[in-house]
Write an enzyme that holds these catalytic residues in place. Sequence first.
Site, PDB file in Angstrom:
ATOM      1  N   LYS A  14       0.824  -1.217   0.000  1.00  0.00           N
ATOM      2  CA  LYS A  14       0.000   0.000   0.000  1.00  0.00           C
ATOM      3  C   LYS A  14       0.860   1.269   0.000  1.00  0.00           C
ATOM      4  O   LYS A  14       0.622   2.183  -0.776  1.00  0.00           O
ATOM      5  CB  LYS A  14      -0.917   0.030   1.244  1.00  0.00           C
ATOM      6  N   ARG A  89      -9.827   0.671   8.318  1.00  0.00           N
ATOM      7  CA  ARG A  89      -9.462  -0.705   8.649  1.00  0.00           C
ATOM      8  C   ARG A  89     -10.600  -1.456   9.315  1.00  0.00           C
ATOM      9  O   ARG A  89     -10.436  -2.635   9.646  1.00  0.00           O
ATOM     10  CB  ARG A  89      -8.276  -0.677   9.604  1.00  0.00           C
ATOM     11  N   ARG A 128      11.180  -6.566   5.474  1.00  0.00           N
ATOM     12  CA  ARG A 128      11.079  -5.164   5.871  1.00  0.00           C
ATOM     13  C   ARG A 128      11.554  -4.998   7.321  1.00  0.00           C
ATOM     14  O   ARG A 128      12.241  -4.037   7.647  1.00  0.00           O
ATOM     15  CB  ARG A 128       9.635  -4.673   5.727  1.00  0.00           C
ATOM     16  N   ARG A 134      11.358  -2.104  11.999  1.00  0.00           N
ATOM     17  CA  ARG A 134      10.025  -1.748  12.506  1.00  0.00           C
ATOM     18  C   ARG A 134       9.594  -2.778  13.536  1.00  0.00           C
ATOM     19  O   ARG A 134       9.611  -3.973  13.277  1.00  0.00           O
ATOM     20  CB  ARG A 134       9.030  -1.715  11.337  1.00  0.00           C
ATOM     21  N   ARG A 145      -1.304  -9.594  13.034  1.00  0.00           N
ATOM     22  CA  ARG A 145      -1.807  -8.556  12.126  1.00  0.00           C
ATOM     23  C   ARG A 145      -2.599  -9.179  10.984  1.00  0.00           C
ATOM     24  O   ARG A 145      -3.612  -8.638  10.552  1.00  0.00           O
ATOM     25  CB  ARG A 145      -0.645  -7.720  11.578  1.00  0.00           C
TER      26      ARG A 145
HETATM   27  P1  ADP Z   1       0.712  -2.437   7.752  1.00  0.00           P
HETATM   28  O1  ADP Z   1      -0.272  -2.159   6.673  1.00  0.00           O
HETATM   29  O2  ADP Z   1       1.974  -3.029   7.258  1.00  0.00           O
HETATM   30  O3  ADP Z   1       0.141  -3.212   8.916  1.00  0.00           O
HETATM   31  P2  ADP Z   1       0.505   0.285   8.856  1.00  0.00           P
HETATM   32  O4  ADP Z   1       1.647   1.211   8.952  1.00  0.00           O
HETATM   33  O5  ADP Z   1      -0.639   0.687   7.990  1.00  0.00           O
HETATM   34  O6  ADP Z   1       1.182  -1.066   8.378  1.00  0.00           O
HETATM   35  O7  ADP Z   1      -0.094   0.002  10.329  1.00  0.00           O
HETATM   36  C1  ADP Z   1       0.690  -0.399  11.409  1.00  0.00           C
HETATM   37  C2  ADP Z   1      -0.182  -0.578  12.663  1.00  0.00           C
HETATM   38  O8  ADP Z   1      -0.753   0.696  13.045  1.00  0.00           O
HETATM   39  C3  ADP Z   1      -1.376  -1.512  12.529  1.00  0.00           C
HETATM   40  O9  ADP Z   1      -1.039  -2.862  12.761  1.00  0.00           O
HETATM   41  C4  ADP Z   1      -2.330  -0.952  13.606  1.00  0.00           C
HETATM   42  O10 ADP Z   1      -1.954  -1.390  14.897  1.00  0.00           O
HETATM   43  C5  ADP Z   1      -2.085   0.536  13.560  1.00  0.00           C
HETATM   44  N1  ADP Z   1      -3.035   1.210  12.642  1.00  0.00           N
HETATM   45  C6  ADP Z   1      -2.714   1.834  11.480  1.00  0.00           C
HETATM   46  N2  ADP Z   1      -3.822   2.321  10.885  1.00  0.00           N
HETATM   47  C7  ADP Z   1      -4.868   1.988  11.678  1.00  0.00           C
HETATM   48  C8  ADP Z   1      -6.277   2.164  11.594  1.00  0.00           C
HETATM   49  N3  ADP Z   1      -6.846   2.800  10.556  1.00  0.00           N
HETATM   50  N4  ADP Z   1      -7.053   1.672  12.598  1.00  0.00           N
HETATM   51  C9  ADP Z   1      -6.506   1.036  13.635  1.00  0.00           C
HETATM   52  N5  ADP Z   1      -5.190   0.816  13.779  1.00  0.00           N
HETATM   53  C10 ADP Z   1      -4.366   1.275  12.811  1.00  0.00           C
END
Ligand code: ADP
Length: 190
Positions: A14, A89, A128, A134, A145
Amino acid sequence: MLNVVIFGAPGSGKGTQSKLIIKEFGLEHISTGDVLRTEMKNGTELGKIAKGYIEKGQLVPDELIIGMLAKVLDSIENKNGVIFDGFPRTIKQAEELKKMLNERKTDVKYAINLDVEEDELINRLLERGRLSGRSDDNLETIKNRLEVYHSQTAPVAGFYIKEGKHHTIKGVGTIEEIFERIKKKLCQTS
Ligand code: ADP
């Protein structure tokens, strides 16, 4: 306005594709994950709360995310549109996004779903983690996740299917090949 939701499992690309879309279409990027990581780095109250969820691979509660997003939306002046990366999400977040955008006389135009099989996702995320350090890119958190993705985030596709905005894009191939597929979609019907 060209508002795009980029949707897909963790590791589906993404962020990578968002950067290319932004460049091509002059959009603003909102990544809730990036905003949360900045809050964590700055040690804010929200950052401290978010850290506990993120490191367990859980979602940060909807109320916190929605409040955070409203503030970010208000700070944006770009009239071309916004790409939402990692948001919504949950169905609740999708409904709230619709409300927030409608209040601002706009809406989501496309939801692009990057489709990648699970083994490939795990390999990408582990790689990654090795490169970036990270803290949520370790095997245990990755597995959580992915579970959370299937139970809470995948149903968001249904929301956009009903609205006639959902497009699945094969998320495997070179970065450029995948981008070409997305570009075709965004140009085709806009
Ligand atoms: P990835 O898509 O690789 O999981 P992100 O950077 O989008 O990475 O998200 C990392 C973490 O941040 C998620 O696992 C969650 O805990 C939190 N997070 C990000 N966006 C949201 C969201 N819209 N709602 C709830 N938690 C979120």
